[in-house]
Scaffold this active site. Structure first.
Site, PDB file in Angstrom:
ATOM      1  N   GLU A   1       0.832  -1.202   0.000  1.00 38.32           N
ATOM      2  CA  GLU A   1       0.000   0.000   0.000  1.00 38.32           C
ATOM      3  C   GLU A   1       0.869   1.255   0.000  1.00 38.32           C
ATOM      4  OE1 GLU A   1      -4.205  -1.251   2.039  1.00 38.32           O
ATOM      5  OE2 GLU A   1      -2.533  -0.873   3.421  1.00 38.32           O
TER       6      GLU A   1
ATOM      7  N   CYS B   1       1.428  -2.236  15.311  1.00 36.92           N
ATOM      8  CA  CYS B   1       1.458  -1.935  13.881  1.00 36.92           C
ATOM      9  C   CYS B   1       0.805  -3.041  13.061  1.00 36.92           C
ATOM     10  CB  CYS B   1       2.906  -1.743  13.437  1.00 36.92           C
ATOM     11  SG  CYS B   1       3.109  -1.396  11.679  1.00 36.92           S
TER      12      CYS B   1
ATOM     13  N   CYS C   1      -0.732   6.227  10.146  1.00 31.60           N
ATOM     14  CA  CYS C   1       0.477   5.597  10.685  1.00 31.60           C
ATOM     15  C   CYS C   1       0.142   4.269  11.359  1.00 31.60           C
ATOM     16  CB  CYS C   1       1.114   6.555  11.683  1.00 31.60           C
ATOM     17  SG  CYS C   1       2.598   5.903  12.476  1.00 31.60           S
TER      18      CYS C   1
END
Length: 375
Positions: A93, A120, A367
């Site tokens: 991505e 994450c 993020c």
């Protein structure tokens, strides 16, 4: 044998290929300009080349190694995320963010990631493979074409677009002046750039080349979880690329839990490498700190972080990032009051500190949310 990838070639490489094809060297320079200045996405668009050469490029070379699977726009049209399939089917991505005075592309350097950071989405995939330099460069050129398209009125006769496209065209008019391409580049997408250093550096040199894309090094930022050898290599590299280090904790015990690579490169070694980078480049370092409710956002932890950074006399900036939600995660996002309280402690201690502006959370483009279609 696979066709050569044009985005993976330096200008001398391209000249060598054209010589092997019996073409003069100036044709390579024409192609290079078409790729990086005109942003040509197809050899057929390179109309300054002979038809026979365009056809040969189409059949015997690979121009774009990325296949767009889908794209999503945020509600305000200012953030756009693209899901790409690579030639072997692996997916990555890329995120484009439009601001009033600039356009920034967030580039992936790996498919997946081996660093295992507990907050994450990319980490949940593990490392699938490193990206080539050409696959990184192609993400930047995709974003540049998107930015360039904003200069074309949505109502222009003959311009067809989908309903989603209409939103993108209609809402993403935040630029104070038209841009020809992306103006800023952050290597903060999927993966750890310094775990793929050589290919990452090849991409940097390609994009920095004044004969091609000609992006200034000061317009590029690379983010690392603290791979010390990579920080030291960058310090000696001779290009003033901005360095961001993902810290996320004020002590080794907590950072070991959040960022497992800390067991290999503890905070003391990371800060020493950062100091070397500062001394050799004259550039300040940014420390990124994801705020997770109840884990690393207490006032005493802010004070510990402030004392840690001040004790090292580092020329630095702290970028606070409220944790972005991941499906099924037990973690919680720090509320705004806690974020501002944490920030105030750092500011009171004399540290430059900002809270990152949120972009693309609703399309999982923020993020820590990139998962290459795997989440």
């Amino acid at each position: 044998m696979d066709n050569p990838s044009l985005y993976a070639m330096t200008l001398p490489d391209l000249e060598a290929l054209l010589r092997a094809w019996g073409q003069p060297a100036f044709r390579a320079r024409q192609i290079y300009r078409q790729l990086y200045v005109n942003l040509a996405a197809d050899p057929a668009a390179m109309t300054d080349l002979p038809q026979a050469l365009r056809e040969r490029l189409a059949h015997e070379a690979t121009l774009n190694p990325l296949r767009l699977v889908r794209s999503q726009s945020s509600a305000d049209g200012l953030t756009r995320k693209a899901l790409f399939a690579l030639p072997d089917g692996v997916q990555i991505e890329t995120v484009l963010m439009i601001y009033a005075d600039r356009a920034t592309v967030c580039v992936s350097t790996q498919a997946g990631c081996a660093m295992g950071c507990s907050f994450c989405a990319t980490a949940t995939l593990g490392l699938r493979r490193n990206l080539t330099a050409g696959e990184m460069v192609a993400q930047v050129l995709w974003a540049s074409r998107e930015v360039r398209s904003l200069a074309v009125p949505a109502t222009q006769p003959g311009h067809a677009h989908s309903e989603e496209g209409a939103t993108w065209w209609g809402e993403a008019r935040a630029l104070r002046r038209p841009l020809e391409r992306v103006s800023n580049l952050v290597f903060m997408g999927m993966g750890e750039p310094f775990a793929n250093y050589d290919r990452w550096w090849d991409a940097v040199q390609c994009l920095h080349n004044p004969q091609g894309f000609n992006m200034g090094a000061r317009s590029m930022t690379v983010s690392t979880v603290g791979l010390v050898p990579g920080i030291l290599r960058l310090a000696d590299a001779g290009l003033p690329i901005n360095l961001a280090i993902s810290l996320h904790a004020p002590d080794d015990a907590l950072r070991n839990e959040l960022v497992p690579v800390n067991t290999r490169y503890p905070i003391r070694e990371v800060l020493a490498a950062a100091q070397t980078y500062i001394e050799k480049t004259g550039r300040r370092v940014s420390f990124e700190y994801v705020l997770i409710q109840g884990r690393n956002d207490h006032p005493h932890q802010a004070l510990a972080l402030a004392k840690l950074l001040r004790s090292q006399s580092l020329i630095c900036h702290v970028n606070l990032i409220p944790w972005n939600p991941l499906p099924g995660s037990p973690l919680a996002r720090s509320d705004l009051q806690r974020v501002h309280a944490f920030q105030q402690v750092l500011v009171d201690y004399g540290l430059a500190c900002t809270v990152r502006v949120e972009r693309g959370v609703e399309i999982a483009a923020a993020c820590g949310q990139l998962a290459g279609g795997g989440a």
